[in-house]
Structures are given as C-alpha cells and as structure tokens.
Design a protein around this motif. Sequence first.
Motif, PDB file in Angstrom:
ATOM      1  N   GLU A 106       0.834  -1.206   0.000  1.00 18.00           N
ATOM      2  CA  GLU A 106       0.000   0.000   0.000  1.00 18.00           C
ATOM      3  C   GLU A 106       0.867   1.254   0.000  1.00 18.00           C
ATOM      4  N   ASN A 107       1.928   1.257   0.817  1.00 17.89           N
ATOM      5  CA  ASN A 107       2.848   2.401   0.843  1.00 17.89           C
ATOM      6  C   ASN A 107       3.544   2.570  -0.501  1.00 17.89           C
ATOM      7  N   PHE A 108       3.940   1.472  -1.116  1.00 20.95           N
ATOM      8  CA  PHE A 108       4.585   1.527  -2.431  1.00 20.95           C
ATOM      9  C   PHE A 108       3.651   2.186  -3.444  1.00 20.95           C
ATOM     10  N   ARG A 109       2.389   1.761  -3.462  1.00 24.92           N
ATOM     11  CA  ARG A 109       1.405   2.339  -4.387  1.00 24.92           C
ATOM     12  C   ARG A 109       1.202   3.827  -4.124  1.00 24.92           C
ATOM     13  N   ALA A 110       1.102   4.205  -2.849  1.00 25.49           N
ATOM     14  CA  ALA A 110       0.902   5.616  -2.496  1.00 25.49           C
ATOM     15  C   ALA A 110       2.089   6.457  -2.946  1.00 25.49           C
ATOM     16  N   ASN A 111       3.298   5.975  -2.706  1.00 18.83           N
ATOM     17  CA  ASN A 111       4.488   6.717  -3.128  1.00 18.83           C
ATOM     18  C   ASN A 111       4.577   6.803  -4.643  1.00 18.83           C
ATOM     19  N   GLN A 112       4.180   5.750  -5.330  1.00 18.83           N
ATOM     20  CA  GLN A 112       4.207   5.775  -6.786  1.00 18.83           C
ATOM     21  C   GLN A 112       3.203   6.796  -7.310  1.00 18.83           C
ATOM     22  N   ALA A 113       2.037   6.885  -6.674  1.00 18.50           N
ATOM     23  CA  ALA A 113       1.031   7.872  -7.080  1.00 18.50           C
ATOM     24  C   ALA A 113       1.548   9.291  -6.832  1.00 18.50           C
ATOM     25  N   LYS A 114       2.241   9.506  -5.701  1.00 17.32           N
ATOM     26  CA  LYS A 114       2.814  10.826  -5.411  1.00 17.32           C
ATOM     27  C   LYS A 114       3.865  11.206  -6.457  1.00 17.32           C
ATOM     28  N   ASN A 135       6.758  11.101 -21.872  1.00 17.94           N
ATOM     29  CA  ASN A 135       7.504  10.375 -20.849  1.00 17.94           C
ATOM     30  C   ASN A 135       6.574   9.872 -19.742  1.00 17.94           C
ATOM     31  N   MET A 136       5.577  10.694 -19.367  1.00 20.80           N
ATOM     32  CA  MET A 136       4.603  10.274 -18.362  1.00 20.80           C
ATOM     33  C   MET A 136       3.815   9.075 -18.855  1.00 20.80           C
ATOM     34  N   ALA A 137       3.444   9.067 -20.127  1.00 20.84           N
ATOM     35  CA  ALA A 137       2.693   7.935 -20.687  1.00 20.84           C
ATOM     36  C   ALA A 137       3.528   6.663 -20.603  1.00 20.84           C
ATOM     37  N   MET A 138       4.826   6.776 -20.886  1.00 18.39           N
ATOM     38  CA  MET A 138       5.700   5.607 -20.772  1.00 18.39           C
ATOM     39  C   MET A 138       5.825   5.170 -19.315  1.00 18.39           C
ATOM     40  N   PHE A 139       5.891   6.134 -18.382  1.00 18.42           N
ATOM     41  CA  PHE A 139       5.966   5.836 -16.955  1.00 18.42           C
ATOM     42  C   PHE A 139       4.706   5.095 -16.504  1.00 18.42           C
ATOM     43  N   ARG A 140       3.538   5.560 -16.959  1.00 13.36           N
ATOM     44  CA  ARG A 140       2.277   4.893 -16.609  1.00 13.36           C
ATOM     45  C   ARG A 140       2.241   3.472 -17.169  1.00 13.36           C
ATOM     46  N   ALA A 141       2.725   3.300 -18.387  1.00 14.17           N
ATOM     47  CA  ALA A 141       2.742   1.964 -18.986  1.00 14.17           C
ATOM     48  C   ALA A 141       3.625   1.028 -18.173  1.00 14.17           C
ATOM     49  N   ALA A 142       4.786   1.528 -17.740  1.00 11.99           N
ATOM     50  CA  ALA A 142       5.680   0.709 -16.920  1.00 11.99           C
ATOM     51  C   ALA A 142       5.042   0.403 -15.576  1.00 11.99           C
ATOM     52  N   SER A 143       4.364   1.386 -14.992  1.00 12.21           N
ATOM     53  CA  SER A 143       3.690   1.175 -13.709  1.00 12.21           C
ATOM     54  C   SER A 143       2.605   0.125 -13.840  1.00 12.21           C
ATOM     55  N   ALA A 145       2.471  -2.328 -15.781  1.00 10.97           N
ATOM     56  CA  ALA A 145       3.045  -3.661 -15.938  1.00 10.97           C
ATOM     57  C   ALA A 145       3.399  -4.279 -14.590  1.00 10.97           C
ATOM     58  N   PHE A 146       3.709  -3.443 -13.596  1.00  9.27           N
ATOM     59  CA  PHE A 146       4.144  -3.955 -12.307  1.00  9.27           C
ATOM     60  C   PHE A 146       3.091  -3.869 -11.228  1.00  9.27           C
ATOM     61  N   MET A 147       2.013  -3.124 -11.477  1.00 11.84           N
ATOM     62  CA  MET A 147       1.002  -2.927 -10.441  1.00 11.84           C
ATOM     63  C   MET A 147      -0.375  -3.328 -10.938  1.00 11.84           C
ATOM     64  N   PRO A 148      -0.894  -4.409 -10.433  1.00 12.06           N
ATOM     65  CA  PRO A 148      -2.252  -4.762 -10.816  1.00 12.06           C
ATOM     66  C   PRO A 148      -3.211  -3.680 -10.372  1.00 12.06           C
ATOM     67  N   GLY A 149      -4.144  -3.336 -11.228  1.00 15.58           N
ATOM     68  CA  GLY A 149      -5.133  -2.323 -10.882  1.00 15.58           C
ATOM     69  C   GLY A 149      -4.652  -0.912 -11.099  1.00 15.58           C
ATOM     70  N   ALA A 150      -3.431  -0.747 -11.574  1.00 14.13           N
ATOM     71  CA  ALA A 150      -2.938   0.601 -11.839  1.00 14.13           C
ATOM     72  C   ALA A 150      -3.688   1.189 -13.015  1.00 14.13           C
ATOM     73  N   GLU A 151      -3.593   2.525 -13.166  1.00 14.82           N
ATOM     74  CA  GLU A 151      -4.254   3.182 -14.287  1.00 14.82           C
ATOM     75  C   GLU A 151      -3.769   2.597 -15.599  1.00 14.82           C
ATOM     76  N   LYS A 152      -4.677   2.515 -16.536  1.00 16.01           N
ATOM     77  CA  LYS A 152      -4.310   2.044 -17.872  1.00 16.01           C
ATOM     78  C   LYS A 152      -3.513   3.150 -18.564  1.00 16.01           C
ATOM     79  N   PRO A 153      -2.428   2.803 -19.255  1.00 17.13           N
ATOM     80  CA  PRO A 153      -1.643   3.824 -19.939  1.00 17.13           C
ATOM     81  C   PRO A 153      -2.451   4.457 -21.071  1.00 17.13           C
ATOM     82  N   GLU A 154      -2.301   5.772 -21.201  1.00 12.87           N
ATOM     83  CA  GLU A 154      -2.988   6.467 -22.274  1.00 12.87           C
ATOM     84  C   GLU A 154      -2.157   6.363 -23.543  1.00 12.87           C
ATOM     85  N   ALA A 155      -2.826   6.080 -24.629  1.00 14.90           N
ATOM     86  CA  ALA A 155      -2.116   5.992 -25.906  1.00 14.90           C
ATOM     87  C   ALA A 155      -1.977   7.399 -26.468  1.00 14.90           C
TER      88      ALA A 155
END
Length: 186
Positions: A106-114, A135-143, A145-155
Amino acid sequence: MAETASSDDNTVIIKKYANRRLYNTRSSSYITLDHLAKMTREGVDYKVLDAKTGTDITHTILTQIIMEEESNGEQMLPVNFLRELISMYGNQMQSLIPHYLEASMENFRANQAKLAKAFEDSLGNNPLAKLAEQNMAMFRAASAAFMPGAEKPEAKAPPAESAGGDLAALREQMAEIQKRLDAIGK
C-alpha cells in the motif's frame, strides 16, 4: 446459480477440476492461469473453488500464477527475499508477515502515485510539456506492468515536431524534477 454468486455480486467464481482445468462460471468457459493473471491485473475480483469439495483454493492458485510469472519472464522477486520469506515459515513472527507485506505494498502504491503527481504538476505550460507528457505515458505503462489495478496507460501519438533541441531548458526541467523527487523522498 448460488454457486456463481458470492457475498459480493462482483466476485467471479472459478472452479478448478481434478484434471487441472479452470472453469469461469460467469462466462461459462474454460480458462488458463494466464487468463487469471490478466483478470488480476485488470482488478477483477475472483475466487477459485475446488469443484469437488468447494474449498477456497484462491491462495494456492495465486501462488501458482506468481510461480509461472517468475519462471516465464523477468524475475521480480529477488532470491534473498525468497530465502527470507521461506525462513519466516514456522517462525514466531509468521502471523505478522502478511500484514506487513500488505502495508508495504500500500505504501509503495501511495508513493508511486505521489511521484506520478509530481511529474504531472511539473509539466505546466512548459514548451517541453509534450515531451514530458510522452515520458509520463511511458511511466504509466511501466507502472501498469508492475502494479495490478494501476491506471491504464494512455495511448498518445509521439509529437510530430522536435522539442527544438533546447538542451539547457531540458536540463533545468530535469533539475527541478529532481528537487521535487528529493523533497518527496524526505
């Protein structure tokens, strides 16, 4: 029909048969561990039951998915972590480990969102904003891949024009982002 519904109507019931086949009662189709992994990444709530006994075996199936992921792709769990985890079985602290790991995630997810918010806030009306957005879109795509339930990357389509090659402005922007990251880390 009671078998396909749980106390939460959004929970999908998966039955596992003796022949190792998994049956999705909602879609009335056989599925694989890969399908379950995809459902997990998409945030679908499901429960896996042994078809013969009705026993909840979700934990075992999730562990199998992790084992498949670890053996098929890039390994996420370091060997030392796995050794430490195994050594905790039977230990007096064993009952605390699940709560600790959940809180850590949970802390990891919160810090990633920050961190993502800090990047977005730094964009503003900067002439390099399009590059930063990419670059943010690539960051979201990488996130994702590692976080289930994370925001879907915007194309986003790559910008048609270059950022003008203003290297000094880019260095200034990177220094500002580094300052914000350092402030978040404290």
